[in-house]
Design an enzyme around this catalytic site. Structure first.
Site, PDB file in Angstrom:
ATOM      1  N   ASP A  92      40.670  41.846  35.299  1.00  0.00           N
ATOM      2  CA  ASP A  92      39.211  41.726  35.409  1.00  0.00           C
ATOM      3  C   ASP A  92      38.556  42.307  34.149  1.00  0.00           C
ATOM      4  OD1 ASP A  92      40.043  44.328  36.037  1.00  0.00           O
ATOM      5  OD2 ASP A  92      38.473  44.665  37.526  1.00  0.00           O
ATOM      6  N   HIS A 128      44.035  53.162  31.461  1.00  0.00           N
ATOM      7  CA  HIS A 128      44.574  52.754  32.767  1.00  0.00           C
ATOM      8  C   HIS A 128      45.460  51.502  32.680  1.00  0.00           C
ATOM      9  CE1 HIS A 128      41.832  55.554  34.702  1.00  0.00           C
ATOM     10  NE2 HIS A 128      40.822  54.988  34.085  1.00  0.00           N
TER      11      HIS A 128
END
Ligand code: BDR
Ligand code: CA
Length: 303
Positions: free
Chosen positions: A8, A238
């Site tokens: 995303d 991340h």
């Protein structure tokens, strides 16, 4: 290694995609997109924009616009900016999406590259759950699933209990963990130990004047969020950490446990050990400095 990133994009997603393109051991064969940091059409547009910038012509298959459950969540504009790339608001629409939706594309690729395909999911797990629903053989056909998500032994980031990717579709995450393929979970337990600081971005931009500078520029917004909300002088790598775990498992310390996800109430999205479920390898510790170094070395090799 044949890799699909389910993503995303999103600032740290962009970093992960750049890393995957730069890593010599990774053969990135496609991207699948999902809502999360942005609306799904923005995720797909950003994915195509990035691939074009990276000079790679591979499919972008668009996936879920909403979570499986009834809860919908607004995009994380305060973290990733209104269009997903921080202060950058003019992002060109380049090319078009693949004909197949993400879940079908994942099923098809896992069938073609049986036992070999690694899927690295760095957004909500909706597309992965949909692929599992679509084809009972998907799980067995996958080589490995590596997930950026969860906070098993530490606090969450979107709530005290939950990490954002899991929270955004807790039902899908719980479904994936109920009958997981060979899975590695790369959660906040390790990704907050891989902080990338302003000086790291400056070094990257100097060594990679096009891609590195682009990542530095879009990350200013993200770094501000970390500073203002978390009091941190750097952002977690991340999604890149999850991509790195696909090929550099030895940089991580993992524990094996079954997992379940809270699908309602105050603890929505909490990932907790459940001995009754099939095991997932949960990353508990990481050579954070090593991950930061590896990320910089690889991405700095891009123009
Ligand atoms: C995860 O949530 C998103 O904001 C990031 O892109 C990352 O995948 C971190 O919790
Ligand atoms: Ca992401």
């Amino acid at each position: 290694m044949k890799l699909i990133i389910d993503t995303d994009p999103g600032i740290d997603d962009a970093m992960a995609i750049a890393y995957a393109v730069a890593a010599p051991e990774i053969d990135l064969i496609g991207l699948t997109t999902v809502f999360g940091n942005t609306h799904v059409h923005q995720s797909s547009r950003n994915a195509r924009f990035l691939l074009n910038k990276l000079g790679l012509d591979i499919p972008v298959a668009e996936g879920a616009a909403y979570p499986l459950g009834s809860d919908t969540h607004a995009p994380s504009e305060h973290v990733h900016g209104p269009e997903g790339f921080g202060d950058l608001t003019e992002i060109l629409e380049i090319g078009s999406n693949h004909d197949l939706p993400a879940a079908e594309f994942l099923v098809e690729m896992a069938r073609i590259h049986k036992g070999e395909l690694v899927v690295c999911a760095v957004g909500p797990l909706t597309n992965i759950a949909n692929a599992m629903r679509l084809d009972p053989e998907f799980t067995g056909n996958l080589g490995q699933l590596v997930i950026m998500g969860g906070a098993v032994f530490c606090s969450g980031n979107i709530t005290e209990h939950a990490e954002a990717n899991i929270y955004h579709d807790a039902l899908a995450a719980d479904e994936v963990f109920s009958a997981p393929p060979d899975t590695v979970l790369v959660g906040l337990d390790v990704t907050l130990k891989t902080l990338y600081e302003t000086a790291d971005f400056e070094d990257l931009a100097r060594r990679s004047p096009d891609m590195g500078a682009f990542l530095r520029d879009i990350s200013r917004f993200y770094l501000n969020f970390y500073r203002e909300v978390g009091g941190l002088e750097g952002c977690g790598l991340h999604d890149s950490t999850a991509v790195i775990a696909c090929s550099h498992g030895s940089m991580f310390n993992m524990v094996e446990t079954g997992l379940r996800v809270e699908t309602e109430g105050d603890r929505l999205g909490a990932t907790q050990p459940d001995p009754a479920r099939s095991v997932v390898r949960v990353c508990r510790n990481v050579d954070g400095a090593g991950v930061v170094r590896l990320f910089t070395e690889r991405v700095a090799s891009l123009p």
